[in-house]
Design a protein around this motif. Sequence first.
Motif, PDB file in Angstrom:
ATOM      1  N   ALA A   1     -30.941   1.842 -44.041  1.00 54.99           N
ATOM      2  CA  ALA A   1     -30.610   2.991 -43.194  1.00 54.99           C
ATOM      3  C   ALA A   1     -31.534   3.040 -41.979  1.00 54.99           C
TER       4      ALA A   1
ATOM      5  N   GLN B   1     -29.300   8.044 -41.595  1.00 57.25           N
ATOM      6  CA  GLN B   1     -29.918   8.601 -42.798  1.00 57.25           C
ATOM      7  C   GLN B   1     -29.493   7.790 -44.016  1.00 57.25           C
ATOM      8  N   GLN B   2     -30.347   7.788 -45.024  1.00 57.92           N
ATOM      9  CA  GLN B   2     -30.056   7.056 -46.256  1.00 57.92           C
ATOM     10  C   GLN B   2     -28.768   7.553 -46.897  1.00 57.92           C
TER      11      GLN B   2
ATOM     12  N   LYS C   1     -34.322  -1.374 -50.303  1.00 57.31           N
ATOM     13  CA  LYS C   1     -33.782  -0.081 -50.720  1.00 57.31           C
ATOM     14  C   LYS C   1     -32.813   0.410 -49.652  1.00 57.31           C
ATOM     15  N   GLN C   2     -31.957   1.327 -50.052  1.00 60.82           N
ATOM     16  CA  GLN C   2     -31.012   1.894 -49.104  1.00 60.82           C
ATOM     17  C   GLN C   2     -31.734   2.530 -47.916  1.00 60.82           C
ATOM     18  N   THR C   3     -32.880   3.120 -48.154  1.00 61.61           N
ATOM     19  CA  THR C   3     -33.624   3.762 -47.055  1.00 61.61           C
ATOM     20  C   THR C   3     -34.051   2.733 -46.008  1.00 61.61           C
TER      21      THR C   3
ATOM     22  N   TYR D   1     -25.817   5.888 -45.256  1.00 60.05           N
ATOM     23  CA  TYR D   1     -25.655   4.496 -45.680  1.00 60.05           C
ATOM     24  C   TYR D   1     -25.141   4.433 -47.120  1.00 60.05           C
ATOM     25  N   SER D   2     -25.655   5.292 -47.965  1.00 57.66           N
ATOM     26  CA  SER D   2     -25.212   5.324 -49.355  1.00 57.66           C
ATOM     27  C   SER D   2     -23.712   5.589 -49.443  1.00 57.66           C
TER      28      SER D   2
END
Length: 76
Positions: free
Chosen positions: A21, A27-28, A16-18, A31-32
């Motif tokens: 990150a 922070q997510q 996942k992006q989290t 990155y998003s």
Amino acid sequence: MYLKRLKFLRMNAGLKQTEIADLLGIQQTVYSRCERGFQTIPLHFLIKLADFYNTSTDYILNRTNEIKMYPESIFE
């Protein structure tokens, strides 16, 4: 564009992006924004991701379609 490769590598690894990150220490949402092209990804993050995914920055930047790292002998 390289952003599609970042998403492909992340999804292919089942992450996942989290999680990415966290790996990068950001922070997510930051990155998003990088993955979607709203923010430029810093070079040191790009290198860290290439190492993490065991690929080259050239692959991420769409300069080659070879996903594997370069053989060590290429630099000798």
